[in-house]
Motif scaffolding. Structure first.
Motif, mmCIF file in Angstrom:
data_model
loop_
_atom_site.group_PDB
_atom_site.id
_atom_site.type_symbol
_atom_site.label_atom_id
_atom_site.label_comp_id
_atom_site.label_asym_id
_atom_site.label_seq_id
_atom_site.Cartn_x
_atom_site.Cartn_y
_atom_site.Cartn_z
ATOM 1 N N ALA A 127 -6.280 4.536 -7.651
ATOM 2 C CA ALA A 127 -5.216 4.291 -6.671
ATOM 3 C C ALA A 127 -5.094 2.806 -6.373
ATOM 4 O O ALA A 127 -3.983 2.263 -6.264
ATOM 5 C CB ALA A 127 -5.479 5.075 -5.389
ATOM 6 N N ALA A 128 -6.230 2.111 -6.222
ATOM 7 C CA ALA A 128 -6.184 0.668 -5.976
ATOM 8 C C ALA A 128 -5.598 -0.064 -7.172
ATOM 9 O O ALA A 128 -4.773 -0.975 -7.013
ATOM 10 C CB ALA A 128 -7.584 0.151 -5.664
ATOM 11 N N VAL A 134 -5.369 -3.309 -0.583
ATOM 12 C CA VAL A 134 -6.446 -2.463 -0.068
ATOM 13 C C VAL A 134 -5.829 -1.115 0.282
ATOM 14 O O VAL A 134 -4.796 -1.058 0.964
ATOM 15 C CB VAL A 134 -7.102 -3.084 1.178
ATOM 16 C CG1 VAL A 134 -8.327 -2.273 1.600
ATOM 17 C CG2 VAL A 134 -7.493 -4.532 0.920
ATOM 18 N N ILE A 135 -6.445 -0.037 -0.183
ATOM 19 C CA ILE A 135 -5.852 1.293 0.007
ATOM 20 C C ILE A 135 -6.871 2.289 0.547
ATOM 21 O O ILE A 135 -8.082 2.110 0.410
ATOM 22 C CB ILE A 135 -5.241 1.847 -1.303
ATOM 23 C CG1 ILE A 135 -6.320 2.013 -2.404
ATOM 24 C CG2 ILE A 135 -4.120 0.941 -1.800
ATOM 25 C CD1 ILE A 135 -7.018 3.346 -2.458
ATOM 26 N N ASP A 139 -6.636 13.435 -0.872
ATOM 27 C CA ASP A 139 -5.770 14.459 -1.461
ATOM 28 C C ASP A 139 -4.600 13.844 -2.226
ATOM 29 O O ASP A 139 -3.463 14.320 -2.151
ATOM 30 C CB ASP A 139 -5.241 15.415 -0.378
ATOM 31 C CG ASP A 139 -6.343 16.286 0.208
ATOM 32 O OD1 ASP A 139 -7.331 16.539 -0.507
ATOM 33 O OD2 ASP A 139 -6.212 16.701 1.368
ATOM 34 N N ARG A 140 -4.880 12.783 -2.931
ATOM 35 C CA ARG A 140 -3.894 12.082 -3.770
ATOM 36 C C ARG A 140 -2.774 11.437 -2.949
ATOM 37 O O ARG A 140 -1.736 11.052 -3.507
ATOM 38 C CB ARG A 140 -3.299 13.007 -4.847
ATOM 39 C CG ARG A 140 -4.349 13.787 -5.667
ATOM 40 C CD ARG A 140 -5.083 12.896 -6.635
ATOM 41 N NE ARG A 140 -6.248 13.560 -7.240
ATOM 42 C CZ ARG A 140 -6.211 14.270 -8.355
ATOM 43 N NH1 ARG A 140 -5.074 14.451 -8.981
ATOM 44 N NH2 ARG A 140 -7.318 14.806 -8.845
ATOM 45 N N THR A 141 -2.957 11.344 -1.629
ATOM 46 C CA THR A 141 -2.013 10.626 -0.781
ATOM 47 C C THR A 141 -2.584 9.242 -0.496
ATOM 48 O O THR A 141 -3.717 9.120 -0.017
ATOM 49 C CB THR A 141 -1.777 11.369 0.542
ATOM 50 O OG1 THR A 141 -1.204 12.653 0.251
ATOM 51 C CG2 THR A 141 -0.834 10.590 1.446
ATOM 52 N N VAL A 142 -1.803 8.201 -0.788
ATOM 53 C CA VAL A 142 -2.286 6.829 -0.702
ATOM 54 C C VAL A 142 -1.565 6.095 0.420
ATOM 55 O O VAL A 142 -0.339 6.205 0.564
ATOM 56 C CB VAL A 142 -2.042 6.078 -2.031
ATOM 57 C CG1 VAL A 142 -2.595 4.651 -1.953
ATOM 58 C CG2 VAL A 142 -2.666 6.833 -3.193
ATOM 59 N N ILE A 143 -2.329 5.354 1.228
ATOM 60 C CA ILE A 143 -1.727 4.459 2.207
ATOM 61 C C ILE A 143 -2.271 3.052 1.976
ATOM 62 O O ILE A 143 -3.415 2.871 1.556
ATOM 63 C CB ILE A 143 -1.983 4.896 3.670
ATOM 64 C CG1 ILE A 143 -3.484 4.917 3.976
ATOM 65 C CG2 ILE A 143 -1.344 6.237 3.949
ATOM 66 C CD1 ILE A 143 -3.787 5.098 5.465
ATOM 67 N N ASP A 144 -1.424 2.070 2.231
ATOM 68 C CA ASP A 144 -1.837 0.676 2.143
ATOM 69 C C ASP A 144 -2.452 0.250 3.468
ATOM 70 O O ASP A 144 -1.881 0.507 4.536
ATOM 71 C CB ASP A 144 -0.629 -0.216 1.836
ATOM 72 C CG ASP A 144 -0.022 0.095 0.476
ATOM 73 O OD1 ASP A 144 -0.784 0.285 -0.483
ATOM 74 O OD2 ASP A 144 1.217 0.151 0.383
ATOM 75 N N LEU A 145 -3.606 -0.401 3.408
ATOM 76 C CA LEU A 145 -4.239 -0.941 4.600
ATOM 77 C C LEU A 145 -3.897 -2.423 4.692
ATOM 78 O O LEU A 145 -4.188 -3.193 3.771
ATOM 79 C CB LEU A 145 -5.751 -0.761 4.534
ATOM 80 C CG LEU A 145 -6.255 0.681 4.498
ATOM 81 C CD1 LEU A 145 -7.780 0.711 4.419
ATOM 82 C CD2 LEU A 145 -5.779 1.458 5.713
ATOM 83 N N PRO A 146 -3.256 -2.845 5.793
ATOM 84 C CA PRO A 146 -2.854 -4.248 5.898
ATOM 85 C C PRO A 146 -4.055 -5.181 5.984
ATOM 86 O O PRO A 146 -5.071 -4.855 6.594
ATOM 87 C CB PRO A 146 -2.029 -4.281 7.191
ATOM 88 C CG PRO A 146 -2.483 -3.098 7.973
ATOM 89 C CD PRO A 146 -2.858 -2.052 6.970
ATOM 90 N N LEU A 147 -3.918 -6.331 5.357
ATOM 91 C CA LEU A 147 -4.942 -7.363 5.393
ATOM 92 C C LEU A 147 -4.369 -8.534 6.165
ATOM 93 O O LEU A 147 -3.428 -9.186 5.706
ATOM 94 C CB LEU A 147 -5.318 -7.768 3.966
ATOM 95 C CG LEU A 147 -6.485 -8.724 3.787
ATOM 96 C CD1 LEU A 147 -7.774 -8.127 4.344
ATOM 97 C CD2 LEU A 147 -6.672 -9.065 2.309
ATOM 98 N N GLY A 148 -4.948 -8.795 7.335
ATOM 99 C CA GLY A 148 -4.333 -9.724 8.280
ATOM 100 C C GLY A 148 -4.820 -11.150 8.195
ATOM 101 O O GLY A 148 -4.581 -11.933 9.121
#
Length: 287
Positions: A127-128, A134-135, A139-148
């Motif tokens: 996924a990454a 950064v993710i 369950d194959r659902t991906v979200i992006d994690l913000p890098l501040g």
């Protein structure tokens, strides 16, 4: 580096199992594989992960493959190769032109992830490599994690390699509830630390009780590298993937000093220290 004459992709490696995020959190890193349609002087064996993924996705014909990702070091070589092979297999199957690769990846991201994760056996590193940045994935659902904040990675990469399957075999099959709660809390701290740049949250947020201790117990040089990163004040330190590499998050301003400190502390006889960017783009058309 080969100049593509037809459809081709470039895919970043990854640092997965990010702290407490076993099989859940990962980031794409600035080492890459490249793969395209066309002849190659050295044919990939049918056991190569890129070739396996290419054939599984319906690809036929010759392909070429290049990589600057150290294999078996916990920097996502197999995941990146599988993502590249999956994309190129689907492109070969559908007859996609070389100028339409990025649009194809965007349209078919769910299928690419599903196919790649099935072959790899866990979704975080693929996924990454597919999405970049950064993710988090479940369950194959991906979200992006913000890098501040402006971040870099310093990575100690040993000369020796490890097998992900063998490394996983050292882990227990059940988890104590106290440890599960510990990791859930640390994962939330890590996500907020990444967003805000809060060094205290980042340092606390990479603590883990599910896999790192067991793996470090049989990898003393990895443990020494982790200690060296922590002693020189790196923002956050974790075992990269299943190891044996150790990754540290640093600021852009501090990265060179951290790399030099750990290089001196660890020596050059059984490894090297690399300074890497976080690849924000993920899988994309190779140029």
């Amino acid at each position: 580096m080969r100049e593509p004459a037809g459809p081709a992709v470039v895919v970043p490696g990854s640092s997965a199992n990010l702290g407490p995020g076993f099989d859940v959190l990962a980031m794409a890193v600035g080492v890459h594989v490249r793969m395209g349609l066309g002849s190659d002087e050295g044919e990939l064996s049918d056991r190569h992960p890129a070739r396996v993924a290419f054939l599984a996705a319906g690809g036929r014909g010759d392909v070429w493959f290049e990589s600057d990702i150290p294999s078996g070091r916990g920097l996502g070589f197999s995941g990146a190769a599988i993502v590249a092979g999956t994309i190129m297999g689907m492109i070969a199957r559908e007859g996609v032109g070389m100028l339409d690769v990025d649009a194809f990846i965007e349209r078919h991201g769910d299928e690419i992830l599903d196919r790649a994760a099935t072959i790899e056996g866990h979704p975080d590193n693929v996924a990454a490599s597919l999405h970049g940045g950064v993710i988090a994935v479940a369950d194959r659902t991906v979200i992006d994690l913000p890098l501040g904040f402006a971040a870099r990675l310093a990575v100690w990469v040993p000369s020796s390699s490890t097998s992900t399957a063998k490394s996983r075999a050292t882990l227990g099959t059940t988890v104590d509830r106290v440890d599960a709660v510990f990791n859930l809390g640390r994962a939330l701290l890590l996500a907020e630390g990444l967003r805000s740049g809060d060094r205290r949250l980042l340092r606390l947020g990479v603590d883990d009780r599910l896999h790192q201790d067991a793996r470090l117990a049989v990898a003393p040089r990895s443990k020494a590298a982790m200690d060296a990163f922590e002693e020189c004040g790196a923002v956050a330190v974790w075992l990269s993937g299943s190891g044996p590499s150790v990754a540290a998050l640093t600021t852009v301003d501090e990265s060179a000093a951290v790399v030099e400190w750990v290089r001196v502390a660890m020596g050059d006889h059984d490894g090297r220290v690399m300074e890497l960017a976080i690849d924000a783009s993920g899988a994309r058309q190779a140029t």
